[in-house]
Design a protein around this motif. Structure first.
Motif, mmCIF file in Angstrom:
data_model
loop_
_atom_site.group_PDB
_atom_site.id
_atom_site.type_symbol
_atom_site.label_atom_id
_atom_site.label_comp_id
_atom_site.label_asym_id
_atom_site.label_seq_id
_atom_site.Cartn_x
_atom_site.Cartn_y
_atom_site.Cartn_z
ATOM 1 N N ALA A 69 20.793 -63.839 46.694
ATOM 2 C CA ALA A 69 21.170 -62.540 46.139
ATOM 3 C C ALA A 69 20.152 -61.503 46.596
ATOM 4 O O ALA A 69 18.943 -61.764 46.582
ATOM 5 N N VAL A 70 20.650 -60.346 46.996
ATOM 6 C CA VAL A 70 19.796 -59.240 47.437
ATOM 7 C C VAL A 70 20.008 -58.080 46.479
ATOM 8 O O VAL A 70 21.132 -57.585 46.339
ATOM 9 N N GLU A 71 18.945 -57.680 45.785
ATOM 10 C CA GLU A 71 18.974 -56.498 44.923
ATOM 11 C C GLU A 71 18.231 -55.401 45.656
ATOM 12 O O GLU A 71 17.068 -55.587 46.015
ATOM 13 N N TRP A 72 18.890 -54.268 45.902
ATOM 14 C CA TRP A 72 18.247 -53.185 46.638
ATOM 15 C C TRP A 72 18.182 -51.922 45.786
ATOM 16 O O TRP A 72 18.985 -51.723 44.880
ATOM 17 N N HIS A 73 17.176 -51.121 46.074
ATOM 18 C CA HIS A 73 17.034 -49.807 45.449
ATOM 19 C C HIS A 73 16.490 -48.863 46.522
ATOM 20 O O HIS A 73 15.624 -49.247 47.306
ATOM 21 N N VAL A 74 17.052 -47.679 46.578
ATOM 22 C CA VAL A 74 16.604 -46.707 47.575
ATOM 23 C C VAL A 74 16.533 -45.319 46.958
ATOM 24 O O VAL A 74 17.192 -45.018 45.970
ATOM 25 N N LEU A 75 15.704 -44.513 47.591
ATOM 26 C CA LEU A 75 15.617 -43.097 47.262
ATOM 27 C C LEU A 75 15.907 -42.350 48.554
ATOM 28 O O LEU A 75 15.225 -42.554 49.556
ATOM 29 N N SER A 76 16.948 -41.515 48.534
ATOM 30 C CA SER A 76 17.246 -40.731 49.726
ATOM 31 C C SER A 76 16.243 -39.585 49.809
ATOM 32 O O SER A 76 15.611 -39.216 48.811
ATOM 33 N N THR A 77 16.069 -39.033 50.992
ATOM 34 C CA THR A 77 15.076 -37.973 51.171
ATOM 35 C C THR A 77 15.414 -36.718 50.377
ATOM 36 O O THR A 77 14.551 -35.877 50.166
#
Length: 122
Positions: free
Chosen positions: A99-107
């Motif tokens: 399982a891959v849990e991802w979190h991102v913040l766009s610029t």
């Protein structure tokens, strides 16, 4: 009735502005390995492609394997003009579901997150 048409015009602009902000979030457009894919061998990296440029300082993944064991990952880096988050997998993954849990913040300051999974064949 110039006032009514002005009110309609302002309402339309406001609605479009809110809709535009909702579309500004970085959305996951593609990932390798793909969601629900079964791969023959352990991948050397995870590639997560997004619709917006990312801020690497506030973006990352957590990978869990069979029996919910944490998987060691290398330092993530950005590729493809900052829209692809590449995460090295320094150790071979054994057979099983991951399982891959991802979190991102766009610029532009919007946060998004999600999960997907893949399987390594025995």
């Amino acid at each position: 009735m110039p006032t009514l048409s002005r009110l309609v015009a302002l309402s339309t602009v406001a609605i479009l502005g809110v809709a535009g902000q909702a579309l500004a979030h970085a959305q996951l457009t593609k990932n390798v390995p793909a969601d629900k894919a079964t791969v023959a061998t352990s991948p050397a990296e995870l590639d997560l492609h997004f619709s917006e440029e990312l801020d690497i300082k506030f973006s990352g993944v957590k990978v869990t394997g069979p029996d919910k064991a944490m998987v060691k990952t290398g330092d993530a880096m950005l590729m493809d003009e900052g829209k692809t988050l590449m995460v090295p997998l320094p150790e071979m993954l054994g057979p099983g579901a991951y399982a891959v849990e991802w979190h991102v913040l766009s610029t532009d300051g919007h946060k998004t997150n999600g999960t997907y999974g893949f399987t390594v064949k025995p």
